[in-house]
Design a protein around this motif. Structure first.
Motif, PDB file in Angstrom:
ATOM      1  N   ASP A   1       0.834  -1.197   0.000  1.00  0.00           N
ATOM      2  CA  ASP A   1       0.000   0.000   0.000  1.00  0.00           C
ATOM      3  C   ASP A   1       0.870   1.249   0.000  1.00  0.00           C
TER       4      ASP A   1
ATOM      5  N   SER B   1      -9.865  -3.194   4.971  1.00  0.00           N
ATOM      6  CA  SER B   1      -9.391  -2.245   3.955  1.00  0.00           C
ATOM      7  C   SER B   1     -10.543  -1.705   3.118  1.00  0.00           C
TER       8      SER B   1
ATOM      9  N   VAL C   1      -1.601   1.095   7.453  1.00  0.00           N
ATOM     10  CA  VAL C   1      -1.688   2.328   6.669  1.00  0.00           C
ATOM     11  C   VAL C   1      -2.445   3.371   7.481  1.00  0.00           C
TER      12      VAL C   1
ATOM     13  N   ASN D   1     -11.611   2.279   2.644  1.00  0.00           N
ATOM     14  CA  ASN D   1     -11.895   2.933   1.359  1.00  0.00           C
ATOM     15  C   ASN D   1     -13.301   3.515   1.329  1.00  0.00           C
TER      16      ASN D   1
ATOM     17  N   ARG E   1      -7.998   4.062  -1.546  1.00  0.00           N
ATOM     18  CA  ARG E   1      -6.747   4.479  -0.897  1.00  0.00           C
ATOM     19  C   ARG E   1      -5.823   3.303  -0.614  1.00  0.00           C
ATOM     20  N   VAL E   2      -6.371   2.156  -0.259  1.00  0.00           N
ATOM     21  CA  VAL E   2      -5.556   0.982   0.047  1.00  0.00           C
ATOM     22  C   VAL E   2      -5.978  -0.167  -0.857  1.00  0.00           C
TER      23      VAL E   2
ATOM     24  N   THR F   1      -1.134  -3.096  -7.508  1.00  0.00           N
ATOM     25  CA  THR F   1      -0.289  -2.119  -6.816  1.00  0.00           C
ATOM     26  C   THR F   1       0.331  -1.129  -7.788  1.00  0.00           C
TER      27      THR F   1
ATOM     28  N   ARG G   1       2.080   4.488   1.724  1.00  0.00           N
ATOM     29  CA  ARG G   1       2.191   5.080   3.053  1.00  0.00           C
ATOM     30  C   ARG G   1       2.608   6.540   2.925  1.00  0.00           C
TER      31      ARG G   1
ATOM     32  N   THR H   1      -3.225  -7.001   3.358  1.00  0.00           N
ATOM     33  CA  THR H   1      -2.608  -5.848   4.008  1.00  0.00           C
ATOM     34  C   THR H   1      -1.487  -6.319   4.923  1.00  0.00           C
TER      35      THR H   1
ATOM     36  N   ASP I   1      -5.536   1.440   9.073  1.00  0.00           N
ATOM     37  CA  ASP I   1      -5.943   0.120   8.588  1.00  0.00           C
ATOM     38  C   ASP I   1      -4.846  -0.868   8.966  1.00  0.00           C
TER      39      ASP I   1
END
Length: 587
Positions: free
Chosen positions: A111, A300, A325, A304, A311-312, A145, A113, A321, A340
């Protein structure tokens, strides 16, 4: 001539036209900055107006420590996997926030950061990204990603392109360079050759690696070591000119006309500070919310949904995850920090990314103000029980740490439909009752039923979280507590008068969580049943459900008061002695 809310003002011998919004009295106007030479305002016939020179507010050097964090530029760290991006991120923010683990065949960071970088006197927002692999399979984790990185990179201003100097210029580095030109042609990254602590300047190895990195086409590289801090001065010198020029363009783009309204802003701020009380300030502090739970329950997806943006990283894979985050957003005028966390599992014996993720999740639970425990509605319905052993451990840990607790039952959309209507109703009725049975330390735990995938229940979640946080920050006056105490002791049926505890007075000594002290006379302490009675009465009468309450006992003895006068207000009572204390460990 000069009209503050108009569009025409006279400068020297020429007229300048500028459209300004209507500015109410008592507020500052914000207009576009213009650099004007030898500017003055002609006096009106009925009054005299002093000259005002209009010039840029900021010049070099820029003091970044005094700039609002929202105005700071963003620098993103990119590169192929396992080149030290997270290590550099931790070095810049001066904390070990991102997970760092040597896994050549795996990706630790997945994710984005965000953190505040402190490089000398330089301040900027820095983003840690996942390792890029341009040949990833469509729909895979690496492909998702990369798509997320491209979306965030389009909103950033600068980038640091990291390579591993020990392995030389890898073919994947060239692919990442092509990917960067395609998705962010406006950014010229700074090439950083990491892991150079074992090489020395002037030798053929470092000079050869620097010459080889010129093939990327982004200019001369700099040699750094994120692990040891080597080369941070060179990185500072490479970033400073570009970041400072960007800040000057941003800061000189607007002017706040405090000179035209010299007292309006200060009066407005001072009046606001006078009205606000310390208790209100405490509840208005930024809210730290940790989203915890077992793997693959939708944590997660819930984050969002609360942010209303991707966002993640989310997906059907369990344990997706790894890094916790932390993001912030504004909700109804309040700053909320969302964390998260990774799926909560029993700590593994062997060390690895999964074990580090669990340790990081536990650390973020202890930092949070309110803990949102997420459950899977489908698993609850199939198992015919609300919480597993791991989820009970999480809830009890939050209560023991003195945090507010909100239970969120996610994936309610899987129980929708006519054939599941009876099951849907049974889950909504049984879950609150079972949670109260499993966690008897805290009564009135709020339970919210949501579907994060469909976005349903988002407002209800934030309402319960903020309500729990306000209760967690509550402070009750001593006079009100003692009036409440007399009513409570009077309505309770004691076996006899001697069995009733002699509580002289009751007061709150701290909030976050609410902590109370009962001052007793004599040597008889409150029993566990009496402490539970007081705790239950506090929660029912002051609506303190969902948060832990702590009650401490202290004992008073009065001696040597015969023949003495009553001390005046403000004097110390010489006969008042605190000779013992006992804390009621009831939450």
């Amino acid at each position: 001539m000069y009209w503050f809310s108009g569009s025409l003002y006279q400068v020297g011998s020429s007229l300048k036209c500028n459209l300004l919004p209507e500015v109410p009295r008592g507020f500052c106007g914000v207009v576009q900055n213009e650099t004007l030479e030898d500017t003055h305002v002609e006096p009106e016939p009925d009054g005299v107006v002093e000259d005002h020179k209009v010039k840029p507010l900021y010049e070099k050097p820029v003091d970044f420590t005094k700039i609002d964090i929202n105005l700071l530029p963003t620098v993103m760290i990119i590169g192929r996997p396992n080149v030290g991006k997270s290590a550099l991120f931790n070095r810049l923010i001066r904390r070990r926030e991102a997970l760092v683990y040597n896994t050549p065949d795996d990706h630790v960071t997945r994710d984005i950061r965000e953190g505040l970088a402190k490089l000398g006197d330089l301040r900027f927002k820095v983003l840690d990204s996942a390792g890029l692999e341009t040949e990833a399979t469509s729909g895979s984790i690496l492909d998702r990603t990369a798509g997320m990185t491209a979306n965030v990179l389009a909103k950033t201003q600068f980038a640091i392109f990291m390579i591993d100097v020990r392995s030389g210029l890898h073919p994947l580095d060239l692919e990442v360079g092509k990917w960067l030109r395609k998705h962010a042609p406006q950014i010229k990254p700074i090439v950083a050759m990491n892991k150079c602590e074992s090489l020395h300047n002037g030798t053929g190895s470092l000079a050869g690696a620097a010459a080889e990195s010129l093939m990327l086409g982004f200019g001369d590289p700099i040699a750094i070591s994120a692990e040891t801090g080597l080369g941070m001065t060179e990185l500072y010198e490479a970033l400073r000119p570009s970041v400072e020029d960007y800040m000057l363009r941003v800061l000189n783009g607007t002017i706040i006309y405090t000179s035209l309204f010299p007292d309006s802003c200060t009066q407005n701020n001072s009046s606001t500070q006078d009205v606000t009380s310390p208790e209100d300030d405490e509840s208005k502090l930024p809210l730290q919310l940790a989203i915890v739970g077992r793997p693959n329950v939708g944590k997660s997806t819930l984050l969002n949904a609360l942010l209303q943006e991707d966002r993640v990283l989310v997906g059907p894979e369990a344990g997706l995850t790894r890094d916790s985050v932390r993001v912030h957003f504004e909700y109804q005028g309040r700053t909320v920090y969302l964390v998260d966390t990774a799926g909560w599992l029993q700590r593994e014996k062997e060390k690895g990314p999964a074990s580090l993720s669990v340790m990081q999740s536990r650390k973020n639970l202890m930092r949070a103000h309110v803990v949102a425990l997420v459950l899977d509605a489908e698993e609850v319905a199939n198992a015919r029980r609300s919480m597993t052993h791991a989820e009970v451990v999480i809830a009890r840990r939050a209560v023991e740490e003195g945090r507010g607790l909100v239970v969120i039952v996610n994936k309610m959309d899987l129980l929708s439909g006519r054939q599941n209507s009876a099951l849907y109703k049974r889950v909504k009725e049984a879950v609150p009752q079972e949670i109260q049975t499993v966690i008897p330390q805290v009564t009135g735990i709020p339970v919210v039923f949501t579907s994060a995938l469909e976005g349903r229940g988002r407002i209800a979640v934030m309402h319960q979280v903020i309500d729990t946080y306000q209760k967690w920050c509550l402070r009750l006056p001593t006079s009100r507590l003692n009036r409440w105490l007399r009513k409570v002791m009077g309505r309770h049926s004691w076996k006899d008068q001697s069995a009733q505890p002699k509580i002289k007075y009751f007061t709150q000594v701290k909030a976050r969580p609410p902590t109370f002290v009962a001052f007793l006379s004599g040597k008889k302490t409150l029993s566990d049943a009496e402490l539970r009675f007081l705790t239950k009465s506090l929660k029912e009468d002051f609506d303190l459900g969902g948060i832990p309450i702590r009650i401490t006992q202290r004992f008073l003895t009065f001696s040597n008061i015969r023949g003495t006068s009553t001390p005046s207000l403000g004097e110390r009572l010489p006969s008042l002695k605190l000779w013992g204390s006992k804390e009621g460990h009831l939450n």
